[in-house]
Design a protein around this motif. Structure first.
Motif: not given
Length: 287
Positions: A111-114, A116-117, A274-276
């Protein structure tokens, strides 16, 4: 008795040779390559006789530099391997000092990566299960110490660094897509397992031992609780693909093909993120 000046040289007599770089010094030694006279200060030892400084420099330019098996400069000391070991140990020391803060900020969390982390995709590969657990970092660093130097000498330092980091990224992307959170260099280590198998096959070595090693570790991945199978398998696949690009690249335009494969893997991994969206987000399982 008065001294008399030396008689003038007889017609046809040869002049005393002097060093071509120091005209005031007599010498009877000549460079083995260009045959110019050289004084002791200008002599450079050669396989036979001596050479002048210019011929030595020219010869060094003509000597073909030693190369690693699959390109890149030859590696005498595996500096990338040692650097990665030090970075992992330093990151673990930071965990010892501030375990909650370091893990919460830098561990892999889908979730953090999603949100923007992005740094978590790489920083998580340098973290391990925090104290009092030590087996995680000990096993990964032992594997890096055992596999890293050989692969770095075969691939060259730059290619080995790319292999390690892309394997780590591949493991993190798999966690992002199919998992929730994790820490550890295991994705990168499994990438080295895959690379070792590819390199052994390419060089004609018996790769059955490596295949057994991979098989045992894959089984442990699903048997031992608390292990991220996503990170392990993602790193294994990414490492094998990158290593295949490095090992099977044709000699003509080898570097271009090798780094083209590495760039293609990097672009593919970035596009996946970035896309999924992460699968856990779709299932409402991320917290």
């Amino acid at each position: 008795m008065t001294s008399q000046p030396p008689p003038p040289p007889q017609p046809g007599a040869q002049a005393v040779p002097t060093c071509y770089r120091h005209p005031d010094r007599e010498t009877y030694v000549r460079c083995q390559r260009c045959e110019r006279p050289i004084c002791p200060d200008c002599m450079r030892d050669a396989a036979v006789g001596h050479q002048c400084p210019e011929c030595v420099r020219e010869g060094n330019r003509e000597v073909r530099q030693a190369r690693a098996t699959f390109g890149g400069a030859a590696v005498a000391t595996p500096r990338v391997t040692w650097t990665l070991l030090v970075l992992n140990v330093l990151a673990y020391a930071a965990e010892v000092l501030r375990p909650d803060e370091v893990v919460q900020r830098f561990a892999m969390w889908s979730l953090g990566v999603h949100l923007g982390e992005w740094w978590r995709l790489i920083t998580s590969a340098f973290l391990h299960a925090p104290p009092p657990s030590f087996w995680h970092i000990l096993f990964n660093m032992w594997a890096l110490y055992a596999l890293g130097p050989e692969l770095e000498r075969r691939l060259g330092s730059g290619r080995f660094a790319a292999l390690y980091l892309l394997s780590a990224l591949g493991g993190s992307v798999a966690i992002y897509l199919f998992g929730t959170s994790a820490v550890g260099a295991s994705g990168a280590i499994y990438g080295l397992f895959g690379a070792l198998f590819v390199v052994a096959r390419r060089l004609g070595y018996d790769a059955r031992g490596v295949l057994w090693l991979i098989g045992i570790n894959v089984v442990l991945t699903f048997v031992v609780p608390g292990i991220s199978w996503q990170g392990h398998l993602g790193g294994l696949v990414a490492g094998a693909i990158v290593a295949a690009g490095f090992a099977y690249a044709p000699r003509r335009n080898r570097a271009l093909v090798q780094f083209g494969v590495a760039a293609a893997v990097l672009v593919a991994l970035v596009l996946l993120v970035t896309m999924l969206p992460p699968y856990g987000l779709l299932q409402g399982a991320l917290t």
